[in-house]
Design a protein around this motif. Structure first.
Motif, PDB file in Angstrom:
ATOM      1  N   PRO A  15      28.404  18.479  83.370  1.00 45.94           N
ATOM      2  CA  PRO A  15      29.398  17.979  84.324  1.00 45.94           C
ATOM      3  C   PRO A  15      28.816  17.166  85.474  1.00 45.94           C
ATOM      4  N   VAL A  16      27.552  17.367  85.824  1.00 44.26           N
ATOM      5  CA  VAL A  16      26.951  16.610  86.927  1.00 44.26           C
ATOM      6  C   VAL A  16      25.734  15.813  86.482  1.00 44.26           C
ATOM      7  N   GLY A  17      25.596  15.584  85.198  1.00 43.85           N
ATOM      8  CA  GLY A  17      24.473  14.807  84.685  1.00 43.85           C
ATOM      9  C   GLY A  17      23.235  15.653  84.463  1.00 43.85           C
ATOM     10  N   ASP A  18      22.110  14.977  84.263  1.00 51.44           N
ATOM     11  CA  ASP A  18      20.872  15.676  83.932  1.00 51.44           C
ATOM     12  C   ASP A  18      19.928  15.858  85.120  1.00 51.44           C
ATOM     13  N   GLY A  19      20.000  15.011  86.119  1.00 51.53           N
ATOM     14  CA  GLY A  19      18.957  14.941  87.119  1.00 51.53           C
ATOM     15  C   GLY A  19      19.130  15.786  88.364  1.00 51.53           C
ATOM     16  N   VAL A  20      20.041  16.765  88.384  1.00 49.56           N
ATOM     17  CA  VAL A  20      20.264  17.538  89.590  1.00 49.56           C
ATOM     18  C   VAL A  20      19.417  18.813  89.546  1.00 49.56           C
ATOM     19  N   HIS A  21      18.419  18.884  90.419  1.00 45.55           N
ATOM     20  CA  HIS A  21      17.627  20.099  90.568  1.00 45.55           C
ATOM     21  C   HIS A  21      17.296  20.250  92.046  1.00 45.55           C
ATOM     22  N   LEU A  22      17.928  21.208  92.694  1.00 40.55           N
ATOM     23  CA  LEU A  22      17.739  21.407  94.123  1.00 40.55           C
ATOM     24  C   LEU A  22      16.545  22.319  94.403  1.00 40.55           C
ATOM     25  N   PHE A  23      16.594  23.511  93.859  1.00 41.40           N
ATOM     26  CA  PHE A  23      15.532  24.499  94.019  1.00 41.40           C
ATOM     27  C   PHE A  23      15.719  25.559  92.944  1.00 41.40           C
ATOM     28  N   GLU A  24      14.718  26.361  92.737  1.00 38.25           N
ATOM     29  CA  GLU A  24      14.790  27.426  91.732  1.00 38.25           C
ATOM     30  C   GLU A  24      15.894  28.410  92.121  1.00 38.25           C
ATOM     31  N   GLY A  25      16.795  28.668  91.207  1.00 42.56           N
ATOM     32  CA  GLY A  25      17.896  29.585  91.470  1.00 42.56           C
ATOM     33  C   GLY A  25      19.114  28.952  92.107  1.00 42.56           C
ATOM     34  N   ALA A  26      19.115  27.643  92.276  1.00 43.14           N
ATOM     35  CA  ALA A  26      20.262  26.973  92.900  1.00 43.14           C
ATOM     36  C   ALA A  26      21.543  27.197  92.094  1.00 43.14           C
ATOM     37  N   ASP A  27      21.402  27.295  90.782  1.00 41.31           N
ATOM     38  CA  ASP A  27      22.603  27.517  89.962  1.00 41.31           C
ATOM     39  C   ASP A  27      23.245  28.863  90.275  1.00 41.31           C
ATOM     40  N   LYS A  28      22.453  29.856  90.667  1.00 43.88           N
ATOM     41  CA  LYS A  28      23.018  31.163  91.041  1.00 43.88           C
ATOM     42  C   LYS A  28      23.817  31.037  92.338  1.00 43.88           C
ATOM     43  N   VAL A  29      23.324  30.251  93.259  1.00 41.89           N
ATOM     44  CA  VAL A  29      24.045  30.009  94.517  1.00 41.89           C
ATOM     45  C   VAL A  29      25.369  29.305  94.214  1.00 41.89           C
ATOM     46  N   VAL A  30      25.341  28.359  93.296  1.00 41.04           N
ATOM     47  CA  VAL A  30      26.562  27.642  92.922  1.00 41.04           C
ATOM     48  C   VAL A  30      27.565  28.594  92.266  1.00 41.04           C
ATOM     49  N   HIS A  31      27.089  29.479  91.400  1.00 40.00           N
ATOM     50  CA  HIS A  31      27.978  30.476  90.785  1.00 40.00           C
ATOM     51  C   HIS A  31      28.609  31.360  91.857  1.00 40.00           C
ATOM     52  N   PHE A  32      27.802  31.830  92.808  1.00 38.81           N
ATOM     53  CA  PHE A  32      28.283  32.669  93.902  1.00 38.81           C
ATOM     54  C   PHE A  32      29.400  31.946  94.658  1.00 38.81           C
TER      55      PHE A  32
END
Length: 135
Positions: free
Chosen positions: A31-48
């Motif tokens: 949904p947001v492309g391939d190149g989005v990487h903020l920091f390790e575990g950022a996807d957990k923050v987004v889920h929260f």
């Protein structure tokens, strides 16, 4: 606080918008492309944030409509949002769209976010903890 009620939105439209956005972000392959990487575990923050927003906006919509939400109703909103997060994790796995599914840490973030939103809504006085309205 009446300025925050957003009366120009039809009833439950904010909830529908957030739910659609969560489904878009969680069930599409990229949904947001391939190149989005903020920091390790950022996807957990987004889920929260996503599943907290889902619970919180439903409680907010009830509050702005003048329909009192008791503690039981708020906890049910949190439980529904948490279950939606867990269900989406399962859907990601069975849909085989290139998304990793059945991640227990994603599910934990979904659950924590949903119930953290309930606590925030209580603090904002959108939940009447003194009287149970059966909602």
């Amino acid at each position: 606080m009446s300025k925050l009620r957003l009366e120009f939105f039809p009833p439950y439209q904010p909830t529908a918008i957030v739910a659609a956005f969560v489904l878009y972000l969680t069930l599409l392959p990229r949904p947001v492309g391939d190149g989005v990487h903020l920091f390790e575990g950022a996807d957990k923050v987004v889920h929260f944030i996503m599943f907290g927003a889902l619970a919180g906006v439903w409680i907010f919509d009830r509050w702005r409509a003048g329909v009192p939400v008791g503690l039981r109703g708020a906890l049910l909103a949190g439980a529904f949002s948490a279950l939606a997060g867990v269900g989406i994790e399962w859907l990601q796995d069975v849909m085989s769209l290139g998304r990793g599914g059945n991640d227990p840490w994603d599910a934990a973030a979904d659950i924590l976010g949903a119930f953290a939103a309930v606590a925030v809504c209580i603090r904002l006085h959108w939940v009447d903890v003194l009287v149970d309205h059966g909602s």
